[in-house]
Design a protein around this motif. Structure first.
Motif, short mmCIF file in Angstrom:
data_model
loop_
_atom_site.label_atom_id
_atom_site.label_comp_id
_atom_site.label_asym_id
_atom_site.label_seq_id
_atom_site.Cartn_x
_atom_site.Cartn_y
_atom_site.Cartn_z
N HIS A 62 20.72 10.44 59.92
CA HIS A 62 20.08 9.03 60.17
C HIS A 62 19.20 9.06 61.21
O HIS A 62 18.06 8.48 61.07
CB HIS A 62 21.40 8.00 60.30
N LEU A 63 19.57 9.64 62.47
CA LEU A 63 18.71 9.50 63.55
C LEU A 63 17.43 10.55 63.14
O LEU A 63 16.16 9.89 63.73
CB LEU A 63 19.27 10.07 64.84
N ASN A 64 17.46 11.29 62.63
CA ASN A 64 16.41 12.18 62.27
C ASN A 64 15.38 11.29 61.39
O ASN A 64 14.08 11.59 61.52
CB ASN A 64 16.68 13.60 61.49
N ASN A 65 16.00 10.84 60.45
CA ASN A 65 15.08 9.73 59.49
C ASN A 65 14.41 8.86 60.47
O ASN A 65 13.01 8.62 59.99
CB ASN A 65 16.02 9.10 58.35
N LEU A 66 15.11 8.34 61.39
CA LEU A 66 14.38 7.18 62.12
C LEU A 66 13.22 7.74 62.95
O LEU A 66 12.27 7.37 63.29
CB LEU A 66 15.39 6.61 63.20
N LYS A 118 26.63 11.83 79.28
CA LYS A 118 25.84 12.04 80.49
C LYS A 118 24.50 11.84 80.20
O LYS A 118 23.99 12.08 79.23
CB LYS A 118 26.27 13.39 81.16
N ALA A 119 23.78 11.43 81.53
CA ALA A 119 22.36 11.39 81.51
C ALA A 119 21.58 12.54 80.94
O ALA A 119 20.72 12.68 80.28
CB ALA A 119 21.79 11.00 82.80
N SER A 120 22.24 13.72 81.48
CA SER A 120 21.71 15.27 81.18
C SER A 120 21.88 15.24 79.39
O SER A 120 21.00 15.99 79.03
CB SER A 120 22.43 16.26 81.77
N LYS A 121 22.91 14.72 78.96
CA LYS A 121 23.07 14.84 77.32
C LYS A 121 21.99 14.12 76.60
O LYS A 121 21.28 14.61 75.59
CB LYS A 121 24.40 14.43 77.00
N TYR A 122 21.49 12.84 77.29
CA TYR A 122 20.62 12.15 76.65
C TYR A 122 19.20 12.89 76.85
O TYR A 122 18.29 12.76 75.97
CB TYR A 122 20.54 10.94 77.34
N LYS A 123 18.91 13.30 78.11
CA LYS A 123 17.65 13.79 78.38
C LYS A 123 17.53 15.33 77.41
O LYS A 123 16.33 15.51 77.05
CB LYS A 123 17.64 14.27 79.75
N TRP A 146 18.88 15.50 74.52
CA TRP A 146 18.40 15.39 73.14
C TRP A 146 17.15 14.80 72.70
O TRP A 146 16.52 14.85 71.89
CB TRP A 146 19.44 14.02 72.90
N ILE A 147 16.54 14.22 74.04
CA ILE A 147 14.97 13.56 74.04
C ILE A 147 14.18 14.77 73.95
O ILE A 147 13.35 14.84 73.16
CB ILE A 147 15.00 12.63 75.17
N LYS A 148 14.42 15.85 74.90
CA LYS A 148 13.58 16.79 74.93
C LYS A 148 13.69 17.77 73.43
O LYS A 148 12.71 17.96 72.96
CB LYS A 148 14.05 17.70 75.91
N ASP A 149 15.07 17.77 72.95
CA ASP A 149 15.16 18.88 71.68
C ASP A 149 14.35 17.89 70.57
O ASP A 149 13.82 18.78 69.60
CB ASP A 149 16.67 18.96 71.63
N ASN A 150 14.47 16.71 70.49
CA ASN A 150 13.62 16.06 69.47
C ASN A 150 12.23 15.39 69.70
O ASN A 150 11.68 14.73 69.14
CB ASN A 150 14.60 14.70 69.00
N ASN A 151 11.67 16.11 70.76
CA ASN A 151 10.29 15.52 71.00
C ASN A 151 10.24 14.11 71.03
O ASN A 151 9.08 13.58 70.55
CB ASN A 151 9.72 16.21 70.30
N VAL A 152 11.16 13.26 71.56
CA VAL A 152 11.03 11.79 71.53
C VAL A 152 9.76 11.40 72.31
O VAL A 152 9.28 10.54 71.98
CB VAL A 152 12.29 11.24 71.95
N LEU A 153 9.63 12.08 73.55
CA LEU A 153 8.88 11.37 74.35
C LEU A 153 7.23 11.61 73.73
O LEU A 153 6.33 10.83 74.20
CB LEU A 153 8.77 12.44 76.01
N GLU A 154 7.00 12.50 73.02
CA GLU A 154 5.85 12.73 72.40
C GLU A 154 5.44 11.98 70.99
O GLU A 154 4.46 11.84 70.50
CB GLU A 154 5.78 14.27 71.74
#
Length: 249
Positions: free
Chosen positions: A172-176, A196-201, A203-211
Motif C-alpha cells: 500500500h505504501l509503495n502504491n502511495l 527509531k528515527a534511524s529506522k524512519y531515515k 526507510w526514507i532513503k531506501d524509498n527515495n522519498v526525499l527525491e
C-alpha cells in the motif's frame, strides 16, 4: 458557526455500525467547487486508541477552525463502534473506505447534510496511518482530489499490528509512493518509542522519498510517539499548517 455531531454508518465490510464525529459549518451558498474535508483516524484500539485521542482532537480542531468539514471516526471495536479489532487490519481498511464513500455519496443522516466535497485530506495517526495508506490501493474513482498526512507511521511494529501481514501494507505504501499526483505529508518524531528515527531515515532513503516532489517529510525534534506535551502538539500543527498553506490554498 461550527456544528459537531455524532453519527453511525454501516461498514461496507460487513455492516458493523461505525461511530463518527462530524464537524461542519452550515453554509447556505456552497460554491461549485465545493468544500474541503479531512478524515482523521486513530491509534490501535486494543491499546486504548479512539477518536478522543489527543492528537486526533488537536488535528480535528485545527482543520475545523480553518473551515474544513472534519470526520474523526472510530474503527470497529473502538469507542461506540461495534465489533472488535481484527488481526489483519483488512476490515479496518474497509471501515476507512466507508467514511470516504459516505463523503463521496452523502445521504442525509439526522440533521447532517454533507455539501459537495472538492478535496479530502486523509489523515492517519499511528495505527491509523497504516490503515490510511491502504486507500492508495483503491481502484475507486472520486470526483474530488485526495492527499494524505501520515503521522508516526509505526514502521517497526507493522508485523504486530497486522498479524504478520506487513507485506500487504508495504505494498500500500509503495502504491502511495508511486502515485503520480497524490501529495503526502510524512511526519515522525525523533524520539518515537516504537520506531527509531534511524529506522524512519533508512526507510526514507531506501524509498527515495526525499527525491519525490509530491512528498514532504517532517522530522519533529524532541517529539515522541504520543505527543504527550502540549509543545509537541504545537510543533505538529505548525508543520501541518505550513504544508496546508503551501499545498491547499
Amino acid at each position: 458557526m461550527t456544528t459537531r455531531q455524532e453519527i453511525f454508518l454501516p461498514s461496507i465490510h460487513d455492516g458493523i455500525q461505525l461511530e463518527a464525529r462530524i464537524s461542519y459549518r452550515k453554509i447556505k451558498d456552497v460554491s461549485e467547487q465545493g468544500v474541503k474535508a479531512v478524515i482523521i483516524s486513530h491509534p490501535y484500539g486494543p491499546l486504548g486508541g479512539n477518536n478522543n485521542n489527543n492528537v486526533v482532537m488537536t488535528v480535528e480542531d485545527f482543520f475545523s477552525h480553518k473551515g474544513y468539514l472534519t470526520v474523526a471516526f472510530n474503527f470497529r471495536g473502538s469507542g461506540m463502534s461495534k465489533g472488535r479489532t481484527s488481526w489483519s487490519g483488512e476490515p479496518e481498511c474497509d471501515d476507512f473506505r466507508t467514511i470516504l464513500k459516505f463523503l463521496a455519496n452523502p445521504v442525509q443522516i439526522n440533521d447532517v447534510e454533507i455539501p459537495k466535497i472538492s478535496h479530502i485530506i486523509i489523515i492517519g495517526y499511528s495505527y491509523g496511518s497504516l490503515i490510511a495508506s491502504s486507500l492508495a490501493s483503491s481502484q475507486t474513482q472520486y470526483t474530488f482530489t485526495i492527499s494524505y498526512i501520515l503521522i508516526s507511521l509505526p514502521l517497526s511494529v507493522m508485523w504486530f499490528l497486522t498479524f504478520f501481514h506487513s507485506s500487504v501494507y508495504s505494498a500500500h505504501l509503495n502504491n502511495l509512493l508511486s502515485s503520480v499526483s497524490t501529495k503526502v505529508l510524512f511526519i515522525f518524531g525523533d524520539s518515537d518509542q516504537f520506531t527509531k528515527a534511524s529506522k524512519y531515515k533508512h526507510w526514507i532513503k531506501d524509498n527515495n522519498v526525499l527525491e519525490n516532489e509530491r512528498w514532504t517529510v517532517a522530522e519533529l525534534k524532541n517529539v515522541d510517539h504520543f505527543f504527550v506535551y502540549q509543545q509537541m502538539e504545537v510543533a505538529l500543527i505548525d508543520v501541518i499548517k505550513k504544508w496546508v498553506d503551501e499545498n491547499h490554498k
